[in-house]
Design a protein around this motif. Structure first.
Motif, short mmCIF file in Angstrom:
data_model
loop_
_atom_site.label_atom_id
_atom_site.label_comp_id
_atom_site.label_asym_id
_atom_site.label_seq_id
_atom_site.Cartn_x
_atom_site.Cartn_y
_atom_site.Cartn_z
N ARG A 1 0.84 -1.18 0.00
CA ARG A 1 0.00 0.00 0.00
C ARG A 1 0.88 1.24 0.00
O ARG A 1 2.04 1.19 0.43
CB ARG A 1 -0.96 0.02 1.18
CG ARG A 1 -0.38 -0.50 2.47
CD ARG A 1 -1.37 -0.46 3.61
NE ARG A 1 -2.57 -1.22 3.33
CZ ARG A 1 -2.68 -2.55 3.47
NH1 ARG A 1 -1.65 -3.25 3.88
NH2 ARG A 1 -3.80 -3.16 3.21
N GLU A 2 0.30 2.33 -0.52
CA GLU A 2 1.08 3.56 -0.58
C GLU A 2 1.33 4.09 0.82
O GLU A 2 0.46 4.00 1.69
CB GLU A 2 0.30 4.61 -1.36
CG GLU A 2 0.59 4.56 -2.84
CD GLU A 2 -0.09 5.69 -3.57
OE1 GLU A 2 -0.08 6.84 -3.06
OE2 GLU A 2 -0.62 5.41 -4.64
N THR A 3 2.51 4.64 1.02
CA THR A 3 2.79 5.22 2.32
C THR A 3 2.63 6.73 2.17
O THR A 3 3.41 7.38 1.48
CB THR A 3 4.20 4.85 2.80
OG1 THR A 3 5.13 5.03 1.73
CG2 THR A 3 4.26 3.40 3.22
N SER A 4 1.58 7.23 2.81
CA SER A 4 1.22 8.63 2.59
C SER A 4 2.04 9.60 3.42
O SER A 4 2.20 10.75 3.07
CB SER A 4 -0.27 8.82 2.90
OG SER A 4 -0.57 8.23 4.15
N LYS A 5 2.61 9.11 4.53
CA LYS A 5 3.31 10.04 5.41
C LYS A 5 4.79 9.70 5.54
O LYS A 5 5.15 8.52 5.53
CB LYS A 5 2.68 9.98 6.81
CG LYS A 5 1.23 10.40 6.84
CD LYS A 5 0.74 10.46 8.27
CE LYS A 5 -0.28 9.39 8.54
NZ LYS A 5 -0.69 9.29 9.92
N ALA A 6 5.62 10.74 5.66
CA ALA A 6 7.05 10.50 5.89
C ALA A 6 7.34 10.63 7.38
O ALA A 6 6.78 11.50 8.05
CB ALA A 6 7.87 11.53 5.11
N LEU A 7 8.20 9.76 7.87
CA LEU A 7 8.53 9.78 9.31
C LEU A 7 9.37 11.00 9.68
O LEU A 7 10.41 11.23 9.07
CB LEU A 7 9.34 8.54 9.64
CG LEU A 7 8.63 7.22 9.88
CD1 LEU A 7 9.65 6.09 9.88
CD2 LEU A 7 7.87 7.23 11.20
N THR A 8 8.92 11.77 10.65
CA THR A 8 9.74 12.89 11.15
C THR A 8 10.47 12.39 12.42
O THR A 8 10.08 11.37 12.98
CB THR A 8 8.85 14.08 11.56
OG1 THR A 8 8.02 13.66 12.65
CG2 THR A 8 7.98 14.54 10.40
N PRO A 9 11.49 13.15 12.87
CA PRO A 9 12.15 12.74 14.12
C PRO A 9 11.16 12.63 15.29
O PRO A 9 11.30 11.76 16.15
CB PRO A 9 13.17 13.85 14.37
CG PRO A 9 13.46 14.37 12.99
CD PRO A 9 12.17 14.27 12.23
N ASP A 10 10.13 13.50 15.29
CA ASP A 10 9.13 13.43 16.37
C ASP A 10 8.35 12.11 16.31
O ASP A 10 8.06 11.51 17.34
CB ASP A 10 8.14 14.60 16.28
CG ASP A 10 8.75 15.87 16.82
OD1 ASP A 10 9.84 15.77 17.42
OD2 ASP A 10 8.14 16.95 16.64
N ASP A 11 7.98 11.70 15.08
CA ASP A 11 7.26 10.43 14.93
C ASP A 11 8.13 9.28 15.44
O ASP A 11 7.66 8.40 16.16
CB ASP A 11 6.93 10.15 13.45
CG ASP A 11 5.96 11.16 12.88
OD1 ASP A 11 5.02 11.52 13.60
OD2 ASP A 11 6.16 11.58 11.72
N ILE A 12 9.40 9.31 15.03
CA ILE A 12 10.31 8.24 15.44
C ILE A 12 10.41 8.18 16.96
O ILE A 12 10.32 7.10 17.56
CB ILE A 12 11.70 8.43 14.78
CG1 ILE A 12 11.58 8.15 13.28
CG2 ILE A 12 12.75 7.52 15.43
CD1 ILE A 12 12.83 8.38 12.48
#
Ligand SMILES: [Zn+2]
Length: 629
Positions: free
Chosen positions: A378-389
């Motif tokens: 599936r498409e990944t709509s969001k890119a991981l930011t340092p905050d997400d990590i």
């Protein structure tokens, strides 16, 4: 099946009588009486006709599960034939169960002696032979049917008893007096050891049954053949020299093992009738379950599993393993669990270098990122930011610490003696040894493994000068903070290809591993098929090897398109049903079996170093290009 203790004891009373039957057992196993319907693609197409790809596979599956085949077929080739045995015998045993039982009868004398003795004492082999010789259900009288059912239960019971008895006896040798311990007094440490002994036993039984089996020998031959096909195929891919050399090396390093041969991964189901295959990313080990090599041509399955050794998950593991951080963790582990040379100086030095050594984990790059991206389910709509990590690492670490704490692990590992309900104490065999709390540890764990957290905890606890309750809290906190740091780096490396539910369900990642293995495996399979000059042989081998994709008539097989749409909503890295069939009919496969594409599919492919104007097949070794009309 579970049995009460009472039933066990009453059954043992019969043992003396039943043991007499053992000497009458013939080693000649019953032969399956079935005559199989034969199949060849030549029955469907003349050599001048170009078959439609998916239609050909669908037709094959329809024939395999037609009322006069019911899952069993003999697929013909010029010099041999391939038996596909996915159905039942004439007397209603699944073919794989029948094979497993035959292997028990044939190899009874090489089973582990203590295990064999229990079976023999209960007349197991004689009873099994009688059971396999039963008449088809349609011709049974009521009494025969009931007798057969009873024998089925009895055989299951004897087999389970033999396991139980053997393991108790072996535990007794290791821990004298073990047989007297009430269940409630067996500490987790000894329960774990009991499970290890069971795995060893499964492993020995599996080797006795299958080591010299004809179908297993074919797996070994196919594996060696596919290694060659892989090397040739990788040589023809238009990829960088660096990736080509790396991939070739990885293909040669894969270890094929008999199901169960490796106690670390031995599994009763895989050693008996399960139709499946596994690649263990950290151990670089591949196994094909007995149910699989006894029921179909396993070339395609093997090719798929071998491709996992080239996948991004294996790359990530090797990358992290090559760092000094990983080596330092491995040293700590060894000194703590094996050589007992652990020192607090070593731990202080590790902590001093920890922050800087984490930086080594920056800069992981996936091989062929565009291809990998194409293969996401599936498409990944969001890119991981340092905050997400940071947020995900925090959740994963907190969950881990919570699980360890709720199973008392921090407390247990720090105590040399374990209290028991009768007031006495038992020596803790796992005292200050984090590895022993795992079923099987071969020093193969990735850096973010739970074992790393336990190593951090144990080291800090051993070296802390605080009073005991503070020492416990501080050590857990240190382990938690360090785990969180390792987890952040791991998530950053995995990024958009991570297979963690947490990331996938929020749309940050989608793992390409399984589709990658399907596509790359199909290229190797095409290479292997291309060596055969006879087109129907290539088609028949491909079809026989795709039998696992055929399903009995069901809602799925009657409504393949809608079923596929429904399955797109499942979080599973494999494509399902109809979609997977299309994926496996990749361009090189279509060429080598000379079929015409008759489906739409968003195909992800790698380029071959094609000779100018030449078809893909010439890149596939080209020794015997098929006749493409
Ligand atoms: Zn797979």
């Amino acid at each position: 099946m579970t049995l009460t203790r009472h039933e066990t004891l009453s059954f043992l009373k019969l043992a003396g009588v039943l043991a007499l039957l053992v000497s009458c057992v013939s080693n000649e196993p019953p032969k399956s009486p079935d005559v199989l319907r034969t199949f060849s693609s030549e029955h469907l197409y003349t050599t001048k006709e170009q078959p439609l790809c998916k239609t050909m596979l669908d037709n094959y599956c329809n024939i395999l599960y037609s009322p006069d085949s019911l899952g069993n077929l003999e697929v013909q080739r010029s010099h041999d034939s391939i038996k596909v045995l996915q159905g039942e015998t004439k007397n209603q045993f699944s073919q794989v169960f029948f094979k497993f039982s035959q292997a028990k009868l044939q190899n009874q004398r090489v089973l582990p002696k203590d295990f064999f003795n229990v079976l023999a004492r209960h007349g197991y082999f004689e009873k099994l032979k009688t059971f396999l010789d039963r008449v088809p259900r349609t011709t049974m009288t009521m009494q025969q049917r009931l007798d057969s059912e009873q024998l089925d239960y009895e055989l299951g019971f004897i087999w389970a008893t033999a396991f139980n008895e053997t393991i108790i006896a072996r535990m007794e040798v290791k821990y004298p007096g073990f047989h007297k311990l009430p269940e409630t007094m067996i500490p987790v440490e000894l329960q774990l050891e009991k499970r290890r002994l069971r795995r060893n036993l499964v492993s020995d039984i599996s080797q006795a049954l299958w080591r010299n089996d004809h179908n297993w020998k074919k797996v070994e031959q196919n594996f060696a053949h596919l290694q060659d096909s892989y090397l040739q195929m990788i040589g023809e891919l238009d990829i960088s020299t660096e990736i080509r050399e790396k991939w070739s090396k990885r293909i040669l390093e894969i270890k094929l093992v008999l199901p169960g041969a490796f106690p670390a991964i031995s599994n009763e189901e895989c050693s008996s009738t399960t139709v499946n295959a596994f690649y263990y990313t950290y151990l670089n080990v591949l196994t094909i379950c007995a149910g699989d090599f006894n029921s179909e041509d396993i070339t395609q399955t093997l090719a798929h599993e071998m491709a996992h050794a080239l996948g991004i998950d294996r790359s990530l593991y090797l990358f992290a393993n090559s760092t000094a951080l990983s080596k330092n963790i491995a040293n700590l582990r060894q000194d703590m669990c094996e050589t007992k040379k652990f020192s607090c100086d070593e731990w202080t030095a590790f902590k001093d270098k920890f922050a800087s050594s984490l930086d080594e984990l920056n800069g992981f790059k996936a091989d062929l990122p565009e291809f990998q991206r194409c293969l996401k389910r599936r498409e990944t709509s969001k890119a991981l930011t340092p905050d997400d990590i940071a947020r995900f690492a925090h959740t994963l670490t907190a969950d881990r610490i919570s699980e360890l704490a709720s199973s008392d692990r921090f407390l247990r590992i720090t105590k040399p003696e374990l209290p028991t309900p009768n007031g006495k104490s038992l020596r803790n065999p796992n005292y200050l040894n984090p590895c022993s709390y795992y079923m099987w540890s071969q020093n193969e764990e990735p850096i973010d493994d739970e074992l790393t957290t336990m190593i951090f905890f144990t080291a800090e606890y051993r070296c802390s000068a605080n009073p005991s309750s503070q020492r416990m809290k501080d050590s857990i906190e240190v382990a938690k903070a360090m785990t969180d740091q390792v987890m952040r780096k791991t998530l950053q490396m995995e990024g958009e290809y991570s297979a963690r539910n947490l990331l996938e369900s929020e749309g940050f990642s989608s793992p390409p591993f399984e589709r990658f293995a399907d596509v790359i495996g199909s290229y190797a399979m095409a290479q292997l098929l291309a060596e055969n000059p006879h087109l129907p042989d290539r088609q028949n081998r491909f079809l026989a090897s795709s039998s696992w994709q055929c399903v009995e008539p069901s809602l799925d097989s009657h409504f393949p398109e809608e079923s596929s749409i429904e399955k797109e909503y499942i979080f599973d890295p494999h494509l399902e049903g109809d979609q997977r069939r299309k994926e496996l009919l990749s361009a090189p496969i279509r060429e080598v079996i000379a079929c015409k594409k008759d489906f739409d599919f968003n195909e992800c492919s790698l380029p071959f170093k094609k000779p100018v104007g030449g078809p893909v097949i010439s890149a596939l070794g080209g020794r015997s290009a098929p006749n493409i009309p």
